[in-house]
Design a protein around this motif. Structure first.
Motif, PDB file in Angstrom:
ATOM      1  N   ILE A 189      89.332  67.236  21.978  1.00  0.00           N
ATOM      2  CA  ILE A 189      89.950  68.485  21.526  1.00  0.00           C
ATOM      3  C   ILE A 189      91.247  68.766  22.270  1.00  0.00           C
ATOM      4  O   ILE A 189      92.229  69.228  21.675  1.00  0.00           O
ATOM      5  N   GLU A 190      91.277  68.473  23.574  1.00  0.00           N
ATOM      6  CA  GLU A 190      92.482  68.801  24.346  1.00  0.00           C
ATOM      7  C   GLU A 190      93.706  68.021  23.896  1.00  0.00           C
ATOM      8  O   GLU A 190      94.852  68.463  24.120  1.00  0.00           O
ATOM      9  N   HIS A 191      93.510  66.873  23.259  1.00  0.00           N
ATOM     10  CA  HIS A 191      94.661  66.112  22.782  1.00  0.00           C
ATOM     11  C   HIS A 191      95.444  66.895  21.727  1.00  0.00           C
ATOM     12  O   HIS A 191      96.668  66.813  21.675  1.00  0.00           O
ATOM     13  N   PHE A 192      94.746  67.657  20.918  1.00  0.00           N
ATOM     14  CA  PHE A 192      95.424  68.481  19.922  1.00  0.00           C
ATOM     15  C   PHE A 192      96.130  69.660  20.586  1.00  0.00           C
ATOM     16  O   PHE A 192      97.170  70.111  20.114  1.00  0.00           O
ATOM     17  N   TRP A 193      95.557  70.114  21.694  1.00  0.00           N
ATOM     18  CA  TRP A 193      96.213  71.138  22.500  1.00  0.00           C
ATOM     19  C   TRP A 193      97.489  70.567  23.118  1.00  0.00           C
ATOM     20  O   TRP A 193      98.529  71.217  23.150  1.00  0.00           O
ATOM     21  N   TYR A 194      97.438  69.328  23.600  1.00  0.00           N
ATOM     22  CA  TYR A 194      98.633  68.675  24.145  1.00  0.00           C
ATOM     23  C   TYR A 194      99.728  68.579  23.084  1.00  0.00           C
ATOM     24  O   TYR A 194     100.913  68.802  23.369  1.00  0.00           O
ATOM     25  N   MET A 195      99.323  68.210  21.864  1.00  0.00           N
ATOM     26  CA  MET A 195     100.307  68.101  20.779  1.00  0.00           C
ATOM     27  C   MET A 195     100.999  69.438  20.543  1.00  0.00           C
ATOM     28  O   MET A 195     102.231  69.495  20.384  1.00  0.00           O
TER      29      MET A 195
END
Length: 234
Positions: A189-195
């Motif tokens: 999930i955090e990867h989408f936050w990074y994006m």
């Protein structure tokens, strides 16, 4: 935008009000050391907690049967002997910190290259490297979730997915023996936050179009996951 007066306030604001933070850190030097130290310090804690509490004999056998099932028994025994608690504890901790550092070096090189499309952007590699640590701050929140997932586990025979409870592998309880384990463990999930944070930061630091910024932010993840998926299908 809300005024940001110090790096500690910036670390808090980046999660909810990132525009002001990226605007401020672009004009301020040396603030990026704070998220760097905070992330590294907290990110290693789930690894330390996991290997301090997991049933090492069970974990050792899991690793052997998952990664070395096709080799001779004598070679398996060599692997078992090498997987002692101290080695696992320090390799897991060091690996967690090193992987973050390397990943942000690669991302900074990528963003530095992409930003050259904006002739007015004067930021260099070190600026973008600092930028990446601000983008990575959700790691702190996710690491705390990892600690909670381990603490709330009903057994000390926990899959390594407990360290990353935001991954698809954790949600779907995918076993390590599954061909889908690696890919699903990498999608978190955090990867989408990074994006999202990358798009916000690029909008503050460059004059690139919204469409190009979105592509730049999403492309690294989409390419890696896409290639990984294709290799599994074909």
């Amino acid at each position: 935008m809300e005024s940001v007066n110090n790096p500690f306030q910036a670390c808090f604001n980046i999660l909810l009000k990132p525009n002001g933070v990226f605007a401020k850190v672009r004009m301020t030097h040396n603030w990026s050391w704070i998220p760097f130290l905070l992330i590294i310090s907290v990110a290693v804690l789930p690894e330390l907690y996991y290997f301090s509490t997991v049933d090492i004999d069970w974990y050792r056998e899991l690793m052997v049967q998952t990664t070395a099932a096709n080799i001779s028994p004598s070679e398996q025994n060599v692997i078992r002997q090498s997987l002692n608690k101290e080695v696992l504890l320090w390799s897991g901790t060091f690996g967690a910190a090193l992987s973050l550092i390397i990943a942000n070096v690669i991302l900074a090189l990528y963003l530095n290259f992409c930003a050259k499309a904006d002739e007015e952007c004067v930021e260099g590699f070190t600026d973008w490297y600092g930028f990446c640590w601000w983008v990575s701050l959700p790691t702190v929140f996710v690491s705390i979730l990892g600690l909670l997932a381990i603490a709330l586990s009903e057994s000390n025979q926990m899959l390594p997915t407990a360290v990353h409870p935001t991954s698809i592998a954790y949600f779907l309880s995918i076993e390590m023996s599954s061909a889908w384990y690696g890919l699903c463990q990498s999608i978190r999930i955090e990867h989408f936050w990074y994006m999202y944070l990358t798009t916000v930061g690029l909008a503050q630091w460059t004059q690139l179009s919204k469409q190009r910024i979105t592509v730049i932010a999403i492309a690294p993840y989409a390419i890696i996951w896409g290639i990984w998926l294709l290799t599994m299908i074909f």
